[in-house]
Design a protein around this motif. Structure first.
Motif, PDB file in Angstrom:
ATOM      1  N   PRO A  49       0.916  -1.381  -0.155  1.00 31.66           N
ATOM      2  CA  PRO A  49      -0.072   0.209  -0.384  1.00 31.66           C
ATOM      3  C   PRO A  49       0.888   1.723   0.032  1.00 31.66           C
ATOM      4  O   PRO A  49       0.452   1.950  -0.719  1.00 31.66           O
ATOM      5  CB  PRO A  49      -0.654  -0.237   1.404  1.00 31.66           C
ATOM      6  N   LEU A  50       1.704   1.028   0.935  1.00 24.29           N
ATOM      7  CA  LEU A  50       3.029   2.501   1.094  1.00 24.29           C
ATOM      8  C   LEU A  50       3.428   2.832  -0.821  1.00 24.29           C
ATOM      9  O   LEU A  50       3.685   3.775  -1.259  1.00 24.29           O
ATOM     10  CB  LEU A  50       3.741   2.419   1.623  1.00 24.29           C
ATOM     11  N   TYR A  69       1.629   2.093  -3.786  1.00 22.70           N
ATOM     12  CA  TYR A  69       0.730   2.034  -4.521  1.00 22.70           C
ATOM     13  C   TYR A  69       0.319   3.550  -3.787  1.00 22.70           C
ATOM     14  O   TYR A  69      -0.135   4.034  -5.266  1.00 22.70           O
ATOM     15  CB  TYR A  69      -0.513   1.259  -3.834  1.00 22.70           C
ATOM     16  N   ALA A  70       0.768   4.014  -2.918  1.00 20.14           N
ATOM     17  CA  ALA A  70       0.344   5.509  -2.510  1.00 20.14           C
ATOM     18  C   ALA A  70       1.569   6.192  -3.316  1.00 20.14           C
ATOM     19  O   ALA A  70       0.549   7.494  -3.549  1.00 20.14           O
ATOM     20  CB  ALA A  70       0.287   5.878  -1.128  1.00 20.14           C
ATOM     21  N   GLY A 110      -0.760   8.311  -5.173  1.00 26.43           N
ATOM     22  CA  GLY A 110      -1.444   8.951  -4.609  1.00 26.43           C
ATOM     23  C   GLY A 110      -1.837  10.093  -5.483  1.00 26.43           C
ATOM     24  O   GLY A 110      -1.005  10.519  -6.415  1.00 26.43           O
ATOM     25  N   VAL A 147       0.003  13.064  -0.553  1.00 23.98           N
ATOM     26  CA  VAL A 147       0.263  11.641   0.092  1.00 23.98           C
ATOM     27  C   VAL A 147       1.831  11.115  -0.589  1.00 23.98           C
ATOM     28  O   VAL A 147       2.840  10.572  -0.321  1.00 23.98           O
ATOM     29  CB  VAL A 147      -0.945  10.778  -0.437  1.00 23.98           C
ATOM     30  N   ILE A 190       4.484  12.895   1.422  1.00 25.53           N
ATOM     31  CA  ILE A 190       5.036  13.008   2.618  1.00 25.53           C
ATOM     32  C   ILE A 190       5.449  11.344   2.693  1.00 25.53           C
ATOM     33  O   ILE A 190       6.504  10.752   3.323  1.00 25.53           O
ATOM     34  CB  ILE A 190       3.450  12.687   3.236  1.00 25.53           C
ATOM     35  N   VAL A 191       4.381   9.931   1.807  1.00 26.02           N
ATOM     36  CA  VAL A 191       5.280   8.742   2.169  1.00 26.02           C
ATOM     37  C   VAL A 191       6.527   8.783   1.565  1.00 26.02           C
ATOM     38  O   VAL A 191       6.864   7.507   2.619  1.00 26.02           O
ATOM     39  CB  VAL A 191       4.135   8.081   1.370  1.00 26.02           C
ATOM     40  N   MET A 232       8.589  10.198   1.499  1.00 25.23           N
ATOM     41  CA  MET A 232       9.695  11.223   2.125  1.00 25.23           C
ATOM     42  C   MET A 232      10.643  10.283   3.877  1.00 25.23           C
ATOM     43  O   MET A 232      11.098   9.607   3.868  1.00 25.23           O
ATOM     44  CB  MET A 232       9.161  12.572   2.911  1.00 25.23           C
ATOM     45  N   ALA A 233       8.984   9.684   4.040  1.00 22.54           N
ATOM     46  CA  ALA A 233       9.130   8.554   4.938  1.00 22.54           C
ATOM     47  C   ALA A 233       9.667   8.019   4.871  1.00 22.54           C
ATOM     48  O   ALA A 233      10.340   7.207   5.284  1.00 22.54           O
ATOM     49  CB  ALA A 233       7.171   8.571   5.595  1.00 22.54           C
ATOM     50  N   VAL A 234       9.488   6.842   3.400  1.00 24.16           N
ATOM     51  CA  VAL A 234      10.415   6.102   3.123  1.00 24.16           C
ATOM     52  C   VAL A 234      11.555   6.068   3.007  1.00 24.16           C
ATOM     53  O   VAL A 234      12.803   4.938   3.649  1.00 24.16           O
ATOM     54  CB  VAL A 234      10.013   5.138   1.749  1.00 24.16           C
ATOM     55  N   LEU A 235      12.236   7.135   1.927  1.00 28.68           N
ATOM     56  CA  LEU A 235      14.017   7.706   2.565  1.00 28.68           C
ATOM     57  C   LEU A 235      14.195   7.831   3.045  1.00 28.68           C
ATOM     58  O   LEU A 235      15.274   7.412   3.892  1.00 28.68           O
ATOM     59  CB  LEU A 235      13.922   9.171   1.316  1.00 28.68           C
ATOM     60  N   LEU A 236      13.573   8.554   4.468  1.00 24.58           N
ATOM     61  CA  LEU A 236      14.092   8.653   5.807  1.00 24.58           C
ATOM     62  C   LEU A 236      14.553   7.313   5.997  1.00 24.58           C
ATOM     63  O   LEU A 236      15.425   6.938   7.081  1.00 24.58           O
ATOM     64  CB  LEU A 236      13.023   9.252   6.101  1.00 24.58           C
ATOM     65  N   SER A 237      13.466   6.489   6.600  1.00 25.94           N
ATOM     66  CA  SER A 237      13.770   4.859   6.821  1.00 25.94           C
ATOM     67  C   SER A 237      14.683   4.541   6.406  1.00 25.94           C
ATOM     68  O   SER A 237      15.663   3.908   6.738  1.00 25.94           O
ATOM     69  CB  SER A 237      12.718   4.175   6.546  1.00 25.94           C
ATOM     70  N   ILE A 241      10.307  -1.213  -0.480  1.00 27.75           N
ATOM     71  CA  ILE A 241       9.310  -0.624  -1.203  1.00 27.75           C
ATOM     72  C   ILE A 241       9.727   0.451  -2.520  1.00 27.75           C
ATOM     73  O   ILE A 241       8.670   0.401  -3.306  1.00 27.75           O
ATOM     74  CB  ILE A 241       8.690   0.288  -0.331  1.00 27.75           C
ATOM     75  N   TYR A 254      -7.967   0.969   0.740  1.00 23.81           N
ATOM     76  CA  TYR A 254      -7.149   0.931   0.246  1.00 23.81           C
ATOM     77  C   TYR A 254      -5.892   2.411   1.673  1.00 23.81           C
ATOM     78  O   TYR A 254      -4.748   2.349   1.942  1.00 23.81           O
ATOM     79  CB  TYR A 254      -7.146   2.286  -0.673  1.00 23.81           C
ATOM     80  N   ILE A 274      19.458  13.441   3.501  1.00 21.55           N
ATOM     81  CA  ILE A 274      18.873  13.535   2.709  1.00 21.55           C
ATOM     82  C   ILE A 274      18.695  15.001   2.276  1.00 21.55           C
ATOM     83  O   ILE A 274      18.600  14.757   0.837  1.00 21.55           O
ATOM     84  CB  ILE A 274      17.438  12.540   3.065  1.00 21.55           C
TER      85      ILE A 274
END
Lengths: 396, 351, 259
Positions: free
Chosen positions: A190-191, A193-194, A198, A202, A205-206, A208-213, A271, C6, C245
């Protein structure tokens, strides 16, 4: 255009340093693992005479007995104990036999008969088998121990029950790897996909979160889980505060903790390849499917999902291969029954400096990883998926 | 006279041949265009001239000096690339100064020459911009200035207008023509756009399947095409296949349900193609006087473009031709019975 | 219905991804020495502990030294490898690329064992130098990849344009190829630094007590006992990742406006 000779010269000039560095710091160390795994230097150098004798003939005759005795005489007492201990790993009772024989070596007549007279065990061919195998410059001892496969007296091979400990650990490594892979794909889909479909907000934001992680160190993210999952930690506190439980649950130092933390740590690796593939699926296709009368769920299942499978395969493969070699996260969040192959490799080096066993297990791990990579490449070719997704390049 | 001589060039890529015995003689200061459809070999020829491709055999000489094997960097040919190939990390000034820095010119001279060139292409105020901050047309002119600033012996242009829209293209054609006249450098332009070729060039080399079909002025290519390909490729044409037969006062044309009395004495009998340009055909509602050829035809459809209309006509033989007609007082309706008429003096024989 | 599926799966997955760090990291400022909510009050005292306690500060310094050293050596090795490989033919490129990238797929534990043994035999085990050498092998592939990517992304026409204006091969390389590949080198340098700065497994095999890096100290204190300083370290390392980053983003933006 053709490559002029001057271009080749420039290329070679540029490549000398990197290739030399790679050979010295990377290839040679890796090759040394191969050597170490069969190296018997510790024993064979202590038996120079016997080793020389057995390289000429396999006979257990009087010269063999003389060579054994002269080697034992030449050894320091400490060395005899060490040798005895190593022989003992293969056959019980050999430690005392070696030490006793060594202590009395001066008195014993240097013939087979003399040895047997000193201790009747020297008449047993099995004893001599162990000695012969272990004074040779190379040994399969570590491989036998790692796989549990032992050569039988009849020339066949067998695995004794209980000796397959490292195969069980390998199996456990694969099982944990699979569990983690499935979870990362389930949570990552789902991440991804978003990020691919998205709204721009969306997506941003998502992603950025994935790359930060992705770029936050594995150790830091594992630390967070250790703090969250400990017995009087945040998650237990929260569950108690909610009155869902009255006693703290054991959430860490078991399989649950290992799998959850590893899933989190490896999530971005699942992801990013999925995003790469999903971004190539034109959004107009979904619109077309809707205009042709398919509902959103049917559209997703019949149009979108099959096309995204390539990303799922690449992401899942990446996670699985990385998971096989994991060390830090299971070491900090797992119990004794959740440690993977890497842990035992590290353990052999850190606890006993047993390079032989560490090398054999390293080779085992390496063969699994390389085998999977080759399988993956072959599968990609078979499916015509030659555009390999590169998480690194995407993240850059 | 430092003329560029291209003699008997063949080019193979493995087993396929891209150029067949290509020869061109280009005078100093001439503006020549290599014109042809894609795959005709015009770009290959340009790359060979620039030195990026080798020849399989044949030679190129400049003012008598053999330059066939020279590397691109020592040819002293300017080159304007299709995508301009401006250096994105340099300003307009540094881009144009680049070939002068390569030639180790003193700094003040470089600045003077750069400003001269920017004057010429009217971009002086953009001197400190980066290429990404310029429009397509401006980038094109920077590329031109850069390729000319080191006074190359020959300027090669690889489809320089293909990325621009039509209006801009026409303006730039005019500008390029003027710059050519000001500098007097030999220009060799590659294009598939015949209008562009005809507007700018002194001479045009029409290329097809790796061969030069014809190398001549725009006028001669249009009025006297040497081959059916040229006749078809340059402008619109109606071609009748037939032969020359003996008539009352010499040889006449007959074929494709058409007879034209030409009375020629200066050519042999035998197979020939006859070409009539659509603008040489007049559409009449009644049969014309004798002396003109008149063919009964039916109007199939028409395309009106304000100043005139282009008609598709079907002749009695079933052959379709096209003809321009005046459209001031109305357009012939589809299905109308008309006469397509032309003077024997307006036809061209090919072959 | 489909929107509910979703959004609920997305929210859950997003929460799983970001929540652990977002929940745990604020505890670095918790006045209590227990790592629990609610916070007892706001304090910098654990930061003080970090910056005054010798093992932490010393290992931070070690990490910086190793990471900087790795960055320089890996940039040299990976950069030269990429440029040399670019100049080779198709098969040469294939073989060399496989060699230069391959350390990425070798499990770190295996590399750790191999290097600990081999470096020990070479007589360079245990110190700062051995860490830089090992991390160079881990980081050079990333430099190689990012320089390769930027070199391959260059428009070949630019080199031809420079040639047509009379520039020699070496002059073209200096004035056109190298400046345009600069973002690749810069990105590679960042990759190399962060790879070394965060690396723990190989360092565990190689570091002596004097050359312990920050991740090693964090790893051993995690096995030892949990104290708020650990969260401070995690926070500081996360901040380094964030800075990384941001720098990466800047580089990318600059690359985009140029081309």
């Amino acid at each position: 255009m053709q490559k002029a000779p001057s271009t080749l010269l420039a290329a070679i000039t540029l490549l000398v340093l990197p290739v030399a560095v790679y050979i010295a710091l990377y290839l040679l160390p890796l090759i040394s693992i191969g050597g170490l795994s069969v190296d018997n230097g510790a024993l064979s150098t202590r038996f120079p005479a016997l080793s020389a004798h057995f390289s000429d003939s396999a006979e257990v005759d009087d010269p063999a007995a003389a060579a054994l005795l002269s080697d034992l005489q030449a050894m320091a007492k400490k060395d005899r104990a060490e040798v005895g201990r190593m022989f003992n790993q293969e056959l019980g009772g050999m430690r005392s036999l070696i030490i006793d024989t060594g202590n009395e070596a001066d008195e014993i007549v240097p013939t087979v008969a003399g040895l047997t007279a000193f201790d009747p065990r020297w008449g047993d061919p099995a004893i001599w088998d162990v000695v012969r195998r272990n004074v040779e410059p190379i040994t399969w001892r570590h491989f036998q121990k790692a796989t549990g496969v032992k050569p039988g007296a009849d020339g066949g091979y067998s695995i004794a029950p209980g000796d397959d400990i490292y195969l069980r650990i390998l199996l456990r490594t694969f099982v944990i790897g699979l569990q983690v892979t499935l979870l990362t794909l389930l949570i990552g889909y789902p991440l991804a996909y978003a990020v691919a479909t998205g709204s721009s907000r969306v997506q941003a934001i998502v992603l950025m979160a994935v790359l930060l992680s992705f770029w936050t160190s594995i150790l830091v993210r594992t630390t967070a889980w250790v703090v969250l999952l400990q017995t009087n930690g945040l998650l237990n506190g929260f569950l108690i505060w909610l009155n869902l439980i009255t006693e703290p649950l054991q959430l860490i130092f078991n399989r649950f903790g290992t799998v959850v933390a590893m899933t989190h740590v490896l999530l971005p690796f699942a992801i990013l390849p999925m995003i790469n593939v999903m971004r190539t699926i034109p959004p107009a296709q979904a619109q077309a499917s809707r205009s042709l009368g398919a509902g959103p769920i049917e559209t997703f299942l019949r149009v979108y999902f099959p096309q995204s499978l390539r990303g799922v395969a690449v992401g899942g493969g990446t996670v699985f291969i990385l998971a096989l070699g994991f060390y830090v996260t299971p070491a900090l969040t797992g119990g004794p029954g959740d440690q993977m192959l890497s842990y035992y490799i590290a353990d052999f080096v850190r606890k006993g400096l047993n390079w032989g066993m560490a090398s054999v297990l390293s080779l085992l791990l390496l063969v699994c990883v390389v085998g999977l990579l080759v399988t993956g490449a072959l599968l990609r070719r078979a499916f015509g998926w030659n555009k390999a997704a590169k998480p690194e390049a995407e993240a850059a | 006279m430092a003329s560029l001589e291209i003699s008997h060039i063949n080019k193979f890529y493995g087993a396929t041949q891209a150029l067949f015995d290509v020869s061109l003689s280009i005078g100093k200061g001439e503006f020549v265009t290599l014109l042809g459809p894609s795959g005709s070999g015009k770009t290959t020829l340009l790359k060979i001239l620039a030195g990026f491709e080798s020849v399989s055999d044949g030679a190129i000489t400049l003012g008598g000096r053999n330059i066939t094997e020279l590397k691109p960097e020592v040819r002293n040919f300017g080159l304007v690339f299709q995508g301009y190939a401006l250096f994105p990390h340099m300003t307009v000034r540094d881009n144009i100064a680049y070939p002068l820095k390569v030639r180790r010119l003193p700094r003040d001279q470089i600045e003077t020459r750069v400003r001269e060139m920017l004057d010429l292409v009217q971009l002086t105020r953009f001197i400190d911009r980066r290429p990404s901050e310029l429009s397509g047309g401006q980038q094109q002119r920077v590329a031109l200035a850069r390729a000319l600033v080191f006074k190359p012996d020959v300027l090669l242009l690889d489809e320089p207008m293909s990325a621009l829209d039509k209006k801009l293209r026409v303006d730039l054609q005019e500008e390029l023509r003027q710059i050519h006249q000001t500098l007097g450098t030999t220009f060799i332009n590659v294009t598939h756009d015949q209008e562009e070729a005809m507007h700018m060039s002194d001479r045009i080399a029409v290329m097809n399947h790796g061969r030069i079909e014809q190398f001549d002025t725009a006028f001669n290519l249009y009025r006297n095409p040497a081959s059916r390909f040229t006749a078809d490729f340059i402008g619109k044409s109606n071609i009748f296949a037939g032969e020359m037969v003996r008539g009352a006062s010499g040889l006449d044309f007959r074929g494709d349900a058409l007879e034209v009395q030409l009375g020629l004495t200066d050519r042999p009998q035998g197979r020939v193609d006859l070409m009539v340009r659509p603008e040489d055909i007049t559409i009449l509602t009644e049969a014309p006087d004798a002396g003109r050829v008149a063919l009964a035809a039916e109007v199939l459809h028409s395309t009106y473009s304000g100043d005139r209309a282009l008609y598709a006509l079907r002749l009695g033989s079933g052959k379709e031709i096209s003809a321009y007609g005046a459209a001031r007082s109305g357009i012939h309706a589809a299905g109308a019975k008309v006469f397509a008429s032309f003077a024997p003096g307006d036809v061209t024989l090919i072959g | 219905m489909s929107r509910i599926i979703y959004w609920s799966s997305l929210v859950f997955a997003f929460f799983f991804l970001v929540a652990p760090l977002l929940i745990v990291l604020p505890l670095a400022f918790n006045d209590s020495s227990f790592l629990t909510y609610p916070m007892d009050g706001f304090t910098f005292r654990w930061f003080e502990v970090f910056f005054t306690a010798p093992p932490w500060l010393a290992s931070l310094m070690n990490s910086l030294k190793v990471a900087l050293g790795t960055m320089i050596v890996a940039l040299l090795v990976g950069g030269m490898a990429a440029m040399g490989t670019m100049l080779m033919g198709k098969w040469g490129q294939l073989v060399l690329s496989a060699l230069f990238v391959s350390p990425i797929v070798i499990p770190s534990v295996v590399l750790g064992v191999a290097m600990a043994y081999a470096f020990g035999r070479m007589g360079v085990g245990g110190g700062y130098l051995s860490l830089v050498m090992a991390h160079t092998i881990l980081a050079a592939p990333l430099v190689f990849l990012s320089v390769m990517t930027s070199l391959k992304g260059l428009d070949p026409e630019l080199d031809r344009a420079a040639a047509s204006m009379g520039a020699s091969r070496w002059y073209r390389f200096q004035t056109v190829t190298l400046p345009l590949a600069m973002p690749g080198f810069a990105t590679g340098a960042l990759f190399a630094f962060i790879t070394s700065f965060d690396e723990v497994v190989v360092a565990l095999f190689l570091a002596s007590p004097q050359s312990q890096t920050l991740p090693i100290t964090l790893f051993s204190s995690l096995r030892d006992r949990l104290e708020p300083t650990i969260v401070v370290v995690a926070l500081l390392l996360s901040i380094v990742s964030c800075l990384f980053i941001i720098a990466l983003n800047r580089l990318q933006k600059r690359g985009e406006t140029r081309n």
